[in-house]
Scaffold this active site. Structure first.
Site, short mmCIF file in Angstrom:
data_model
loop_
_atom_site.label_atom_id
_atom_site.label_comp_id
_atom_site.label_asym_id
_atom_site.label_seq_id
_atom_site.Cartn_x
_atom_site.Cartn_y
_atom_site.Cartn_z
N LYS A 2 21.48 10.66 21.70
CA LYS A 2 22.42 10.95 22.79
C LYS A 2 22.55 12.47 22.94
CE LYS A 2 27.16 9.71 24.24
NZ LYS A 2 28.40 9.00 23.84
N SER A 60 29.93 5.42 27.19
CA SER A 60 29.22 6.57 27.69
C SER A 60 27.79 6.71 27.17
CB SER A 60 30.00 7.84 27.33
OG SER A 60 30.01 8.03 25.93
N SER A 66 32.08 3.61 23.30
CA SER A 66 30.85 4.14 23.89
C SER A 66 29.54 3.77 23.21
CB SER A 66 30.92 5.66 23.97
OG SER A 66 31.61 6.03 25.13
N1 GLN Z 1 35.02 4.47 28.09
C1 GLN Z 1 35.90 5.18 27.22
C2 GLN Z 1 36.34 6.48 27.87
O1 GLN Z 1 35.97 6.68 28.98
C3 GLN Z 1 35.24 5.41 25.90
C4 GLN Z 1 34.30 6.54 25.89
C5 GLN Z 1 33.74 6.84 24.55
O2 GLN Z 1 33.81 6.02 23.63
N2 GLN Z 1 33.20 8.02 24.41
O3 GLN Z 1 37.01 7.26 27.30
#
Ligand code: GLN
Length: 487
Positions: A80, A155, A179
């Site tokens: 990532k 994400s 994420s």
């Molecule tokens: N979807 C969640 C957010 O927007 C989690 C994102 C994440 O785990 N980085 O914060």
């Protein structure tokens, strides 16, 4: 016909060790696969074609001398775009970091590279890991390999899509509120968020520091256990890193633990909380575990309805603080302006996308005098109640089973203008981060429309081994993880 790119890490290791394939051939096979499909999938933001092949050649030579650094030496993985390295750029899906090259290696990548794994490229993500669909990336769009008109989740959507599309056997992601687990579920692969502190955050670009954690994506639980073993461990450079010894996660996969009790949280399996097809698949998965001797018990997590509000207050507060460092001076993008003040303002205005700005504004608001007690402090108090809910639940069970995501992958564009709807898709994952617990998502079937569904298993602190053992027992009984998206 099965090619090298259809193999898992644990299948490739003996092939390479036995001289049936070279590291170059393996890395080349995955690069070829990317060349074939990534224009449509969009998993990668950058590929290290030449560097990866060169590292594979070096691995082949080292192996020929009998100097393999690990069974994975010379095998590929995707990373990532949020873990820094002096060998490639880290942009975190953001314009403000475009072209940023860190002067040091993140601890996770140091472990990965000490084991000899070859980074084939960096994968797409929502900007600064804020999002659930990858659509907040400033760099490109990623599609779900099972249906190119749908989101891959986020994400870490690029890492999930890369593994699902066989562009890499394994990948790294980060999970602040789901994420890793949510895109794993939406793309039909395995994703593990370790216990907070199990994996070092040194060199992981910070989003919400009390929640962030790095973890693996893979097609099999065995590969996820393998990669976790490579990256886990204490790091004096991360003050929140845990000192406890790292168990042998692969050895822990031997069988379903005797007398295993699976807790089913009443609130998470309520009819109105999730798509009926998802609930049906998750219940079927639980029945598979029961048939293998697991006992199910109903448990309650009474404060879960406050999970989304609590998570978003805390993560925005922490993000507003963490992202104050992007001032146009120290990192990446700078907008030229006549005064210093205007330079700050225009660099941040032009460098950040709308979701990141929304979170900085709201986070600054909830931390400000007069509102701190009503929002931020209250959220921290509810966070404690949520953690206590899990502690009570684990008095009567060893793991919890829930859906990972309330629904399958949704159409690209559907939720971009509705942040609240986007946030609600994190309902089953955020409480796990708030409590600092490990969570595993395992593919458990498909909807009628052919979209993957994920089973989430939640464990006690530092008990990744039990989660992985249960996941492995499930994969021994089912073959969902062997399905290949047609691309
Ligand atoms: N979807 C969640 C957010 O927007 C989690 C994102 C994440 O785990 N980085 O914060």
């Amino acid at each position: 016909m099965s090619t090298l790119a259809d193999r898992t890490l644990c299948e490739l290791a003996p092939l390479v060790a036995g001289g049936k394939a070279s590291c170059r051939e393996v890395v080349q096979a995955f690069l070829d696969r990317s060349a074939e499909v990534d224009a449509r999938v969009g998993a990668f933001v950058s590929l290290r074609r030449e560097e990866a092949l060169r590292e594979a050649d070096e691995a082949d030579r080292a192996r020929a001398r009998g100097e393999a650094r690990s069974p994975w030496h010379g095998l590929p993985l995707a990373v990532k775009d949020i873990l820094v390295s002096p060998d490639f750029d880290t942009s975190c899906g953001s314009r403000i970091l475009r072209g940023f090259r860190a002067p040091y290696e993140s601890s996770v990548l140091r472990h990965v590279r000490d084991a000899g794994l070859v980074v084939v490229g960096t994968t797409n993500m929502d900007e600064f890991a804020m999002g659930s669909s990858c659509e907040n990336s400033a760099l490109r769009q990623t599609a779900n390999p099972w249906d190119l008109t749908r989101v891959p989740g986020g994400s870490s959507g690029g890492s999930a899509a890369a593994v699902a599309a066989r562009e890499a056997p394994v990948a790294l992601g980060s999970d602040t509120g789901g994420s890793i687990r949510q895109p794993a579920a939406l793309c039909g692969v395995v994703g593990l968020k370790p216990t907070y502190g199990r994996v070092s955050r040194y060199g992981l670009v910070a989003f919400a520091s009390s929640l962030d954690q790095v973890g693996p994506f893979a097609r099999t639980v065995e590969d996820a256990a393998t990669l976790l073993g490579v990256i886990a461990g204490h790091d004096p450079r991360d003050s929140t890193s845990v000192g406890q010894e790292v168990p042998d996660y692969v050895a822990a996969l031997a069988g379903l633990p005797d007398g295993l009790r699976v807790g089913i949280p009443r609130e998470f399996l309520a009819e109105e909380g999730a798509d009926p097809e998802v609930l049906e698949r998750v219940h079927a998965a639980i029945r598979v575990l029961e048939a293998r001797g697991a006992k199910t018990v109903e448990v309650s997590l009474p404060h879960s309805p406050y999970g989304i509000a609590t998570y978003y207050l805390i993560c925005m507060a922490e993000a507003s603080s963490n992202l104050s460092r992007y001032d146009g001076v120290k990192y990446g993008f700078r907008s030229e302006a006549p005064t210093l003040d205007e330079m700050y303002r225009s660099s941040r205005s032009e460098g950040f996308g709308p979701e990141v700005k929304r979170r900085i504004l709201l986070g600054t608001f909830v931390l400000s005098a007069g509102y701190y007690d009503a929002y931020y402090r209250k959220a921290q108090q509810v966070r404690t109640l949520i953690r206590h809910d899990f502690e009570s639940a684990f008095e009567s069970c060893d793991v919890l089973a829930t859906p990972t995501s309330p629904g399958p992958a949704w159409p690209l564009g559907e939720r971009v203008d509705d942040p609240l709807k986007m946030y609600l898709s994190d309902i089953f994952t955020v409480t796990v981060n708030l409590a600092g617990l490990p969570g595993l998502s395992v593919p458990c079937g498909f909807t009628g429309a052919g979209l993957p569904v994920g089973l989430q298993l939640i464990g006690r602190p530092l008990d990744e081994a039990t989660l992985l053992a249960v996941g492995q027992a499930y994969q021994r009984e089912t073959d969902w993880h062997t399905a290949v998206p047609e691309l």
